[in-house]
Write a protein that holds these residues in place. Structure first.
Motif, PDB file in Angstrom:
ATOM      1  N   HIS A  48      31.450 -38.526  65.715  1.00 35.15           N
ATOM      2  CA  HIS A  48      31.235 -39.971  65.821  1.00 35.15           C
ATOM      3  C   HIS A  48      32.037 -40.558  66.973  1.00 35.15           C
ATOM      4  O   HIS A  48      33.193 -40.211  67.185  1.00 35.15           O
ATOM      5  N   SER A  49      31.407 -41.484  67.687  1.00 34.19           N
ATOM      6  CA  SER A  49      32.078 -42.252  68.735  1.00 34.19           C
ATOM      7  C   SER A  49      32.319 -43.659  68.208  1.00 34.19           C
ATOM      8  O   SER A  49      31.369 -44.394  67.938  1.00 34.19           O
ATOM      9  N   THR A  50      33.594 -44.024  68.066  1.00 34.18           N
ATOM     10  CA  THR A  50      33.940 -45.336  67.514  1.00 34.18           C
ATOM     11  C   THR A  50      33.586 -46.481  68.454  1.00 34.18           C
ATOM     12  O   THR A  50      33.604 -47.635  68.045  1.00 34.18           O
ATOM     13  N   SER A  55      26.087 -44.823  67.379  1.00 31.91           N
ATOM     14  CA  SER A  55      26.838 -43.909  66.528  1.00 31.91           C
ATOM     15  C   SER A  55      27.217 -44.583  65.213  1.00 31.91           C
ATOM     16  O   SER A  55      27.132 -43.992  64.139  1.00 31.91           O
ATOM     17  N   ARG A  56      27.624 -45.829  65.294  1.00 30.65           N
ATOM     18  CA  ARG A  56      27.986 -46.588  64.090  1.00 30.65           C
ATOM     19  C   ARG A  56      26.778 -46.728  63.157  1.00 30.65           C
ATOM     20  O   ARG A  56      26.894 -46.567  61.944  1.00 30.65           O
ATOM     21  N   MET A  57      25.605 -47.026  63.707  1.00 33.73           N
ATOM     22  CA  MET A  57      24.398 -47.156  62.882  1.00 33.73           C
ATOM     23  C   MET A  57      24.051 -45.820  62.211  1.00 33.73           C
ATOM     24  O   MET A  57      23.680 -45.789  61.040  1.00 33.73           O
ATOM     25  N   LEU A  77      34.656 -36.161  62.690  1.00 37.13           N
ATOM     26  CA  LEU A  77      35.359 -36.039  63.957  1.00 37.13           C
ATOM     27  C   LEU A  77      35.225 -37.325  64.760  1.00 37.13           C
ATOM     28  O   LEU A  77      34.113 -37.727  65.102  1.00 37.13           O
ATOM     29  N   ASP A  78      36.350 -37.961  65.026  1.00 33.71           N
ATOM     30  CA  ASP A  78      36.411 -39.095  65.957  1.00 33.71           C
ATOM     31  C   ASP A  78      36.509 -38.469  67.341  1.00 33.71           C
ATOM     32  O   ASP A  78      37.580 -38.086  67.794  1.00 33.71           O
ATOM     33  N   LEU A  79      35.365 -38.340  67.999  1.00 35.46           N
ATOM     34  CA  LEU A  79      35.368 -37.560  69.228  1.00 35.46           C
ATOM     35  C   LEU A  79      36.049 -38.248  70.399  1.00 35.46           C
ATOM     36  O   LEU A  79      36.420 -37.583  71.365  1.00 35.46           O
ATOM     37  N   LEU A  80      36.255 -39.549  70.338  1.00 38.42           N
ATOM     38  CA  LEU A  80      36.994 -40.209  71.422  1.00 38.42           C
ATOM     39  C   LEU A  80      38.458 -39.810  71.409  1.00 38.42           C
ATOM     40  O   LEU A  80      39.069 -39.637  72.460  1.00 38.42           O
ATOM     41  N   ARG A  96      24.688 -28.255  72.375  1.00 38.57           N
ATOM     42  CA  ARG A  96      24.957 -29.228  73.431  1.00 38.57           C
ATOM     43  C   ARG A  96      25.661 -30.429  72.812  1.00 38.57           C
ATOM     44  O   ARG A  96      25.268 -30.922  71.761  1.00 38.57           O
ATOM     45  N   HIS A  97      26.711 -30.908  73.451  1.00 40.75           N
ATOM     46  CA  HIS A  97      27.451 -32.059  72.953  1.00 40.75           C
ATOM     47  C   HIS A  97      26.561 -33.286  72.924  1.00 40.75           C
ATOM     48  O   HIS A  97      25.858 -33.585  73.887  1.00 40.75           O
ATOM     49  N   GLN A  98      26.572 -33.977  71.785  1.00 42.14           N
ATOM     50  CA  GLN A  98      25.865 -35.236  71.622  1.00 42.14           C
ATOM     51  C   GLN A  98      26.778 -36.173  70.829  1.00 42.14           C
ATOM     52  O   GLN A  98      27.701 -35.737  70.169  1.00 42.14           O
ATOM     53  N   SER A  99      26.472 -37.443  70.872  1.00 43.61           N
ATOM     54  CA  SER A  99      27.202 -38.417  70.071  1.00 43.61           C
ATOM     55  C   SER A  99      26.270 -39.573  69.759  1.00 43.61           C
ATOM     56  O   SER A  99      25.708 -40.161  70.685  1.00 43.61           O
ATOM     57  N   PRO A 100      26.089 -39.836  68.496  1.00 45.75           N
ATOM     58  CA  PRO A 100      26.589 -39.123  67.324  1.00 45.75           C
ATOM     59  C   PRO A 100      25.831 -37.808  67.140  1.00 45.75           C
ATOM     60  O   PRO A 100      24.743 -37.628  67.689  1.00 45.75           O
ATOM     61  N   GLN A 101      26.426 -36.948  66.335  1.00 43.33           N
ATOM     62  CA  GLN A 101      25.812 -35.634  66.112  1.00 43.33           C
ATOM     63  C   GLN A 101      26.286 -35.073  64.780  1.00 43.33           C
ATOM     64  O   GLN A 101      27.430 -35.281  64.394  1.00 43.33           O
ATOM     65  N   ILE A 102      25.382 -34.392  64.080  1.00 42.26           N
ATOM     66  CA  ILE A 102      25.782 -33.617  62.908  1.00 42.26           C
ATOM     67  C   ILE A 102      25.422 -32.163  63.144  1.00 42.26           C
ATOM     68  O   ILE A 102      24.466 -31.853  63.865  1.00 42.26           O
ATOM     69  N   LEU A 103      26.217 -31.301  62.550  1.00 45.45           N
ATOM     70  CA  LEU A 103      25.949 -29.865  62.569  1.00 45.45           C
ATOM     71  C   LEU A 103      26.077 -29.357  61.148  1.00 45.45           C
ATOM     72  O   LEU A 103      26.931 -29.850  60.391  1.00 45.45           O
TER      73      LEU A 103
END
Length: 128
Positions: A48-50, A55-57, A77-80, A96-103
């Motif tokens: 998640h990107s704060t 990302s919040r939605m 994970l707070d990725l910032l 591949r890195h994305q934000s927001p993202q789930i794995l």
């Protein structure tokens, strides 16, 4: 600064108000634990990107629909604040890195990842 916190919040605010039983992911060494845990129970990582409204939605929708606490372990994970962990996730699980993202991590590998509007608890349930 409080103006921006009111708009964007903080990762502590977000996970403390949630019904999801989040495990905070803030150290690269936890990734080895996740791999080990995933051999017994699937692990979901939510990146998640704060500072991002999309990302919040995605986070709010995930939390609203989530009802899998007994079936999976869920890491937040707070990725910032922990970009090094996010980068390691990308390389370690070959996504591949994305934000927001789930794995979804199962038996030590990523069996599914989704980002943005594709983050959906119903699809997550299908993949488990």
């Amino acid at each position: 600064m409080s103006f921006f916190k009111n708009i964007f919040g903080s990762s502590e605010d977000e996970i403390s108000k949630s019904k999801v039983n989040w495990i905070t992911l803030n150290d690269i060494n936890q990734l080895d634990e996740i791999v080990a845990e995933s051999k017994f129970k699937p692990v979901v990582i939510f990146k998640h990107s704060t500072s991002c409204s999309i990302s919040r939605m995605a986070l709010k929708g995930f939390e609203r629909d989530f009802d899998l606490d007994d079936e999976v372990l869920v890491y937040f994970l707070d990725l910032l604040n922990f970009r090094d962990v996010s980068n390691k996730i990308a390389s370690m699980f070959d996504v591949r890195h994305q934000s927001p993202q789930i794995l979804i991590i199962k038996d030590g590998i990523s069996i599914y990842d989704a980002s943005h509007e594709n983050i959906d608890v119903a699809i997550l349930k299908e993949k488990l």
